[in-house]
Design a protein around this motif. Structure first.
Motif, mmCIF file in Angstrom:
data_model
loop_
_atom_site.group_PDB
_atom_site.id
_atom_site.type_symbol
_atom_site.label_atom_id
_atom_site.label_comp_id
_atom_site.label_asym_id
_atom_site.label_seq_id
_atom_site.Cartn_x
_atom_site.Cartn_y
_atom_site.Cartn_z
ATOM 1 N N ALA A 42 28.986 32.238 29.856
ATOM 2 C CA ALA A 42 29.909 32.956 28.973
ATOM 3 C C ALA A 42 31.318 32.396 29.155
ATOM 4 C CB ALA A 42 29.886 34.452 29.264
ATOM 5 N N ASP A 43 32.172 32.703 28.198
ATOM 6 C CA ASP A 43 33.508 32.112 28.170
ATOM 7 C C ASP A 43 34.630 33.051 28.576
ATOM 8 O OD1 ASP A 43 32.657 29.534 26.882
ATOM 9 O OD2 ASP A 43 32.056 30.928 25.305
ATOM 10 N N GLY A 44 34.364 34.375 28.611
ATOM 11 C CA GLY A 44 35.463 35.285 28.880
ATOM 12 C C GLY A 44 35.028 36.584 29.528
ATOM 13 N N ALA A 45 35.898 37.100 30.399
ATOM 14 C CA ALA A 45 35.720 38.415 31.028
ATOM 15 C C ALA A 45 36.991 39.210 30.737
ATOM 16 C CB ALA A 45 35.499 38.272 32.527
ATOM 17 N N TYR A 46 36.870 40.231 29.910
ATOM 18 C CA TYR A 46 38.023 40.998 29.455
ATOM 19 C C TYR A 46 37.864 42.457 29.874
ATOM 20 C CZ TYR A 46 39.566 37.124 26.473
ATOM 21 O OH TYR A 46 40.012 35.910 26.012
ATOM 22 N N PHE A 47 39.002 43.092 30.162
ATOM 23 C CA PHE A 47 38.971 44.446 30.691
ATOM 24 C C PHE A 47 39.962 45.331 29.935
ATOM 25 C CE2 PHE A 47 37.951 41.426 34.044
ATOM 26 C CZ PHE A 47 36.660 41.839 34.372
ATOM 27 N N ARG A 48 39.498 46.527 29.604
ATOM 28 C CA ARG A 48 40.335 47.513 28.913
ATOM 29 C C ARG A 48 41.237 48.200 29.937
ATOM 30 N NH1 ARG A 48 43.288 49.914 25.850
ATOM 31 N NH2 ARG A 48 42.692 51.037 23.958
ATOM 32 N N VAL A 49 42.359 48.714 29.466
ATOM 33 C CA VAL A 49 43.313 49.413 30.332
ATOM 34 C C VAL A 49 43.558 50.805 29.757
ATOM 35 C CG1 VAL A 49 45.635 49.405 31.310
ATOM 36 C CG2 VAL A 49 44.409 47.238 30.996
ATOM 37 N N HIS A 50 43.200 51.847 30.525
ATOM 38 C CA HIS A 50 43.445 53.237 30.132
ATOM 39 C C HIS A 50 44.037 53.982 31.329
ATOM 40 C CE1 HIS A 50 40.481 53.185 26.581
ATOM 41 N NE2 HIS A 50 41.657 53.544 26.105
ATOM 42 N N HIS A 51 45.129 54.672 31.123
ATOM 43 C CA HIS A 51 45.770 55.434 32.195
ATOM 44 C C HIS A 51 45.268 56.885 32.196
ATOM 45 C CE1 HIS A 51 48.471 52.103 32.987
ATOM 46 N NE2 HIS A 51 48.725 52.034 31.683
ATOM 47 N N ALA A 66 39.365 38.434 40.289
ATOM 48 C CA ALA A 66 38.352 37.729 39.511
ATOM 49 C C ALA A 66 38.706 36.250 39.387
ATOM 50 C CB ALA A 66 38.209 38.367 38.138
ATOM 51 N N GLY A 67 39.981 35.955 39.273
ATOM 52 C CA GLY A 67 40.409 34.561 39.200
ATOM 53 C C GLY A 67 40.112 33.787 40.465
ATOM 54 N N ALA A 68 40.218 34.473 41.604
ATOM 55 C CA ALA A 68 39.927 33.815 42.886
ATOM 56 C C ALA A 68 38.433 33.602 43.098
ATOM 57 C CB ALA A 68 40.512 34.640 44.034
ATOM 58 N N ARG A 69 37.597 34.374 42.408
ATOM 59 C CA ARG A 69 36.151 34.278 42.577
ATOM 60 C C ARG A 69 35.481 33.391 41.530
ATOM 61 N NH1 ARG A 69 33.191 38.440 44.643
ATOM 62 N NH2 ARG A 69 31.442 37.062 44.104
ATOM 63 N N THR A 70 36.200 32.997 40.490
ATOM 64 C CA THR A 70 35.639 32.196 39.415
ATOM 65 C C THR A 70 36.443 30.915 39.264
ATOM 66 O OG1 THR A 70 37.004 33.383 37.791
ATOM 67 C CG2 THR A 70 34.763 34.211 38.162
ATOM 68 N N SER A 71 35.944 30.008 38.427
ATOM 69 C CA SER A 71 36.654 28.735 38.280
ATOM 70 C C SER A 71 36.845 28.298 36.828
ATOM 71 C CB SER A 71 35.892 27.629 39.018
ATOM 72 O OG SER A 71 34.589 27.463 38.476
ATOM 73 N N ARG A 72 36.093 28.880 35.905
ATOM 74 C CA ARG A 72 36.130 28.379 34.533
ATOM 75 C C ARG A 72 36.381 29.462 33.489
ATOM 76 N NH1 ARG A 72 32.797 28.905 30.672
ATOM 77 N NH2 ARG A 72 31.200 29.821 32.018
ATOM 78 N N ILE A 73 35.817 30.618 33.674
ATOM 79 C CA ILE A 73 35.817 31.650 32.650
ATOM 80 C C ILE A 73 37.231 32.173 32.378
ATOM 81 C CG2 ILE A 73 35.487 33.607 34.228
ATOM 82 C CD1 ILE A 73 33.396 34.671 32.233
ATOM 83 N N GLU A 74 37.524 32.455 31.093
ATOM 84 C CA GLU A 74 38.798 33.078 30.762
ATOM 85 C C GLU A 74 38.799 34.523 31.245
ATOM 86 O OE1 GLU A 74 39.959 30.614 26.697
ATOM 87 O OE2 GLU A 74 39.156 32.649 26.523
ATOM 88 N N LEU A 75 39.981 35.000 31.644
ATOM 89 C CA LEU A 75 40.132 36.354 32.166
ATOM 90 C C LEU A 75 41.219 37.057 31.363
ATOM 91 C CD1 LEU A 75 40.121 35.233 35.873
ATOM 92 C CD2 LEU A 75 38.248 36.429 34.730
ATOM 93 N N GLY A 76 40.868 38.216 30.802
ATOM 94 C CA GLY A 76 41.838 38.828 29.922
ATOM 95 C C GLY A 76 41.799 40.336 29.918
ATOM 96 N N THR A 77 42.639 40.899 29.063
ATOM 97 C CA THR A 77 42.731 42.345 28.885
ATOM 98 C C THR A 77 42.601 42.660 27.402
ATOM 99 O OG1 THR A 77 45.156 42.135 28.823
ATOM 100 C CG2 THR A 77 44.140 42.826 30.910
ATOM 101 N N GLY A 78 42.112 43.854 27.124
ATOM 102 C CA GLY A 78 41.975 44.252 25.734
ATOM 103 C C GLY A 78 42.044 45.773 25.594
ATOM 104 N N VAL A 79 43.195 46.379 25.710
ATOM 105 C CA VAL A 79 44.539 45.820 25.806
ATOM 106 C C VAL A 79 45.369 46.600 26.825
ATOM 107 C CG1 VAL A 79 44.672 44.924 23.423
ATOM 108 C CG2 VAL A 79 45.313 47.308 23.887
ATOM 109 N N ILE A 80 46.501 46.003 27.226
ATOM 110 C CA ILE A 80 47.481 46.693 28.063
ATOM 111 C C ILE A 80 48.421 47.489 27.154
ATOM 112 C CG2 ILE A 80 49.418 46.377 29.652
ATOM 113 C CD1 ILE A 80 48.047 43.784 30.581
ATOM 114 N N ASP A 81 48.582 48.758 27.442
ATOM 115 C CA ASP A 81 49.462 49.642 26.664
ATOM 116 C C ASP A 81 50.909 49.380 27.085
ATOM 117 O OD1 ASP A 81 50.919 51.772 25.582
ATOM 118 O OD2 ASP A 81 49.258 53.177 25.801
ATOM 119 N N MET A 82 51.688 48.752 26.211
ATOM 120 C CA MET A 82 53.042 48.335 26.572
ATOM 121 C C MET A 82 54.029 49.483 26.652
ATOM 122 S SD MET A 82 52.853 45.191 27.320
ATOM 123 C CE MET A 82 54.579 44.725 27.417
#
Length: 339
Positions: A42-51, A66-82
């Protein structure tokens, strides 16, 4: 060709039926799912943000781990509440996590969704300015964040610093080059998609649109994407934008799949009300692979996007969610020309 990843809300519950019983379970299993998804291709691991909810809330420690444990996959959020964010502190956290991951962050940000509490951002110390709204505040925070991660100096240096300063005004450190081009806005409408393009952010569109014109969800979302791309071209940005859409897709290839999702095989769009207006919610795709291939081939928004995020049922655990990702990658993606 499409990038295919997962999107997890990180729900946990102490229910005996849940495989994710605590906040620690949710965080640690999120990391393990990112590792598993990378191993599956897979190409991406994305995580939702809810307070204020039993869901993932503080993304940057998770993304860094997650970045320290992986080497290729994109890491993202969907979405951070600004509305909740201190823009400069967020710029430091985002750059640090991006550097740890080797510049693999794809940060989805937005005005946020309906909250668990009333005006939760106020508990975080943020108040809209007089005469403005919380949505205005979210965009103000966004503008400050985007400016900070550009890497330009803006802060006047102390003439007697503890450590020697470089010449000129000082910037937020650390700085991660290229991060500015990997910021996405979660747009819930066609008008917001136009605004997103003009800000030079990528477009992230979920399974919910905060408007309804009477056409199927995927067609309304495809129109949103066309408006975004037209506005991007008109703005004259010097790079190609990215567009992601989210979908709930469950190929039924085992007895457990059938037990869990057989009833969803006739799912349809839903229309309701959200934040005082009409909203259209996209359907769930569930069924045997041959059936799903035919149905997904007709989804105009998936066809228009370069990235597909699979919403996963977090509380079913790492193994089952990895199975969902693998089923889409092996049973659907090749036949649909996604891979």
């Amino acid at each position: 060709m499409k990038k295919i990843g997962f999107l997890s809300f990180g729900h946990w519950s102490d229910s005996p039926h849940s495989m994710v019983r605590s906040g620690a379970d949710s965080l640690l299993q999120s990391i393990e799912l990112a590792v598993a998804a990378e191993e599956l291709g897979a190409d991406g691991a994305y995580f939702r943000v809810h307070h204020f909810a039993q869901q993932l809330a503080s993304p940057f420690p998770l993304l860094a781990a997650a970045g320290a444990r992986t080497s290729r996959i994109e890491l993202g959020t969907g979405v951070i509440d600004m509305r909740y964010e201190n823009p400069l502190y967020m710029a430091e956290d985002a750059a640090a996590a991006d550097l740890i991951s080797g510049s693999r962050l794809q940060l989805g940000i937005s005005r946020g969704s309906p909250e668990q509490v009333v005006d939760g951002f106020r508990y975080f110390g943020h108040e809209p300015a007089e005469g403005s709204t919380d949505a205005d505040m979210a965009r103000e925070h966004t503008a400050a964040f985007l400016e900070a991660i550009r890497g330009e100096g803006f802060a006047r240096p102390n003439p007697r610093p503890m450590f020697p300063n470089p010449p000129g005004l000082l910037r937020i450190e650390p700085h991660s080059p290229g991060l500015r081009d990997r910021i996405w806005w979660g747009a819930g409408s066609r008008a917001t998609a136009d605004w997103t393009a003009r800000q030079g952010m990528n477009l992230m569109s979920s399974t919910l649109l905060t408007e309804d014109t009477g056409v199927p969800f995927h067609q309304l979302q495809a129109e949103q994407i066309r408006i975004f791309r037209d506005a991007w071209a008109e703005a004259g940005h010097d790079r190609e934008p990215r567009v992601s859409v989210s979908r709930s897709i469950f190929p039924i290839v085992s007895d457990l799949d059938k037990q869990l999702f057989w009833r969803e095989r006739h799912s349809t769009d839903q229309v309701g009300h959200l934040d005082g207006g009409d909203a259209r919610f996209g359907r769930t795709y569930a069924g045997e692979p041959d059936k799903l291939i035919d149905e997904l081939a007709e989804d105009e928004a998936i066809a228009a996007a370069d990235t597909l995020l699979l919403t996963v049922p977090t509380q079913l655990g790492v193994d089952y969610n990895a199975h969902v990702v693998e089923s889409v990658l092996t049973h659907l993606a090749p036949e649909l020309g996604w891979r």
